[in-house]
Design an enzyme around this catalytic site. Sequence first.
Site, PDB file in Angstrom:
ATOM      1  N   GLU A  69      36.937  17.262  36.190  1.00  0.00           N
ATOM      2  CA  GLU A  69      37.829  17.512  35.051  1.00  0.00           C
ATOM      3  C   GLU A  69      38.901  16.437  34.939  1.00  0.00           C
ATOM      4  O   GLU A  69      39.232  15.974  33.841  1.00  0.00           O
ATOM      5  CB  GLU A  69      38.498  18.870  35.207  1.00  0.00           C
ATOM      6  CG  GLU A  69      37.611  20.048  34.887  1.00  0.00           C
ATOM      7  CD  GLU A  69      38.428  21.307  34.680  1.00  0.00           C
ATOM      8  OE1 GLU A  69      38.698  21.653  33.509  1.00  0.00           O
ATOM      9  OE2 GLU A  69      38.798  21.935  35.680  1.00  0.00           O
ATOM     10  N   PHE A  79      28.201  26.538  34.441  1.00  0.00           N
ATOM     11  CA  PHE A  79      26.898  26.211  34.992  1.00  0.00           C
ATOM     12  C   PHE A  79      25.967  25.825  33.847  1.00  0.00           C
ATOM     13  O   PHE A  79      26.063  26.354  32.731  1.00  0.00           O
ATOM     14  CB  PHE A  79      26.312  27.419  35.727  1.00  0.00           C
ATOM     15  CG  PHE A  79      26.864  27.633  37.112  1.00  0.00           C
ATOM     16  CD1 PHE A  79      27.823  26.791  37.656  1.00  0.00           C
ATOM     17  CD2 PHE A  79      26.414  28.689  37.880  1.00  0.00           C
ATOM     18  CE1 PHE A  79      28.320  26.990  38.932  1.00  0.00           C
ATOM     19  CE2 PHE A  79      26.905  28.901  39.166  1.00  0.00           C
ATOM     20  CZ  PHE A  79      27.859  28.052  39.691  1.00  0.00           C
ATOM     21  N   LYS A 138      43.568  30.403  36.721  1.00  0.00           N
ATOM     22  CA  LYS A 138      42.667  31.277  37.488  1.00  0.00           C
ATOM     23  C   LYS A 138      43.314  31.933  38.708  1.00  0.00           C
ATOM     24  O   LYS A 138      42.922  33.052  39.070  1.00  0.00           O
ATOM     25  CB  LYS A 138      41.409  30.515  37.862  1.00  0.00           C
ATOM     26  CG  LYS A 138      40.525  30.287  36.635  1.00  0.00           C
ATOM     27  CD  LYS A 138      39.231  29.615  36.953  1.00  0.00           C
ATOM     28  CE  LYS A 138      38.345  29.591  35.708  1.00  0.00           C
ATOM     29  NZ  LYS A 138      38.949  28.873  34.575  1.00  0.00           N
ATOM     30  N   HIS A 158      38.621  34.069  38.489  1.00  0.00           N
ATOM     31  CA  HIS A 158      37.694  33.455  37.540  1.00  0.00           C
ATOM     32  C   HIS A 158      36.955  34.587  36.842  1.00  0.00           C
ATOM     33  O   HIS A 158      36.081  35.235  37.427  1.00  0.00           O
ATOM     34  CB  HIS A 158      36.726  32.541  38.268  1.00  0.00           C
ATOM     35  CG  HIS A 158      35.896  31.689  37.357  1.00  0.00           C
ATOM     36  ND1 HIS A 158      35.744  31.962  36.010  1.00  0.00           N
ATOM     37  CD2 HIS A 158      35.169  30.559  37.585  1.00  0.00           C
ATOM     38  CE1 HIS A 158      34.962  31.050  35.464  1.00  0.00           C
ATOM     39  NE2 HIS A 158      34.606  30.186  36.400  1.00  0.00           N
ATOM     40  N   HIS A 178      39.977  24.125  33.200  1.00  0.00           N
ATOM     41  CA  HIS A 178      39.138  25.180  33.777  1.00  0.00           C
ATOM     42  C   HIS A 178      39.608  25.487  35.199  1.00  0.00           C
ATOM     43  O   HIS A 178      39.776  26.644  35.568  1.00  0.00           O
ATOM     44  CB  HIS A 178      37.686  24.720  33.767  1.00  0.00           C
ATOM     45  CG  HIS A 178      36.685  25.788  34.005  1.00  0.00           C
ATOM     46  ND1 HIS A 178      36.715  27.012  33.374  1.00  0.00           N
ATOM     47  CD2 HIS A 178      35.583  25.825  34.813  1.00  0.00           C
ATOM     48  CE1 HIS A 178      35.693  27.744  33.774  1.00  0.00           C
ATOM     49  NE2 HIS A 178      34.998  27.052  34.654  1.00  0.00           N
ATOM     50  N   CYS A 235      30.243  30.462  31.818  1.00  0.00           N
ATOM     51  CA  CYS A 235      31.708  30.566  31.812  1.00  0.00           C
ATOM     52  C   CYS A 235      32.382  29.995  30.569  1.00  0.00           C
ATOM     53  O   CYS A 235      33.611  30.029  30.468  1.00  0.00           O
ATOM     54  CB  CYS A 235      32.279  29.902  33.065  1.00  0.00           C
ATOM     55  SG  CYS A 235      31.653  30.642  34.586  1.00  0.00           S
TER      56      CYS A 235
END
Length: 401
Positions: free
Chosen positions: A296, A381, A317, A322, A285, A152
């Site tokens: 975060e 990830f 998002k 996403h 994010h 991502c």
Amino acid sequence: MSAHRVVITGVGVAAANALSAEELARALVERRSGIRQTDAFGLDSRTRSAGEVDLPGSSPEGVDRVSRLALHAAEQALRDCGLDLDGSWRANTGVMLGTSRGPALSLERFMRSGSEEVRRELFAELPFSSIARNVAARFGLGGVQSTVTMACVSSSLAMGRALDEIRRGRASVMLAGGADALTSLSFSGFSVLRAMSPTLCRPFDHRRNGMVLGEGAGIIVLEELQHALQRGARILAELCGWGTAGDAYHATSPHPEGRGLQQAMTAALRQSGLAPEQIDFVNLHGTGTPANDPAECHALRGVFGARTEALPVNSLKPYFGHTLGASGALELIGSVLGMERDFIPPTLNCEELDPKCNVDVVRGEGRSRRIDVLMSTKSAFGGANVALVARRLPEARRETR
């Protein structure tokens, strides 16, 4: 020799709530989401919501949907930047695009088809490199060509590396960004991980229960500052620094204290020559998953300290889902469009802030506020993290859409 300064002179988007930068800017002001119910994949998933893009026109034969998304955004970005499409600049202009799933729809068709003819037709689209290749070929761009993949953060990495190409004098113009399409692979994979919400994406809300997938593309035109000024270009912002770092912690979960993200933000500030107190706003994010959002927020406090209490942050998002490898580019573009308008878009669906996310999340109505410097962060990830810093360029010609 000092590094060249790099500016954004054009943007293009394909998202569930917008097929142009102008539409995206309006959607953010109007708090309009493009997420809707879908049965496109016929999967037994606990969620049926997604951010699907209604691309205009018919699908070109043999071109994967991810490339179609990228081509749509690239055409817009090139038109937006005002470069003469017949000019000699094309010969040295590079393309650096990020993707997480790549041409997965072509791979799915390839694996299902028993026809050798169909498999031969699809074969050229299977490499991830086909995305940058298709964009470069369509517009005759002969510079460096690369497709970056790191889950991502892919498009964020692509933009950072394109920035480096220009800063180091290896190019004057670069197309950068990323694209990802909705696929059965994405739906089934995140469903197995139970990472998707059966209801809404609620970043930073105590009721958050997962992400909502989307698809799309975001592409920016990066240009060396003097090159842009000499041709009288409209400048949206200066991309003044970036940083990346890994958590080295877990395959799918972020470090609980956001260790890698802290390093990435610190590196981006250092490259930008800016102090933490000069950042006016951070686009996070913000996936709406239980582990991501608190990590975060912890990372923010590690970099900005007590100032975190008054530092506005958001997640985009809930507007288009996403979009995986495209998220960095789409969300940087959305943030820059807001900066043009002295506006911070709110985080949709965040109504009851989780105490673990006790930071200044913009929610409800958006905020009218002058933003001179913004940061956009993305995580992935594998523990990958990227931070990008953009700022107004007051000495340059600016024309708000």
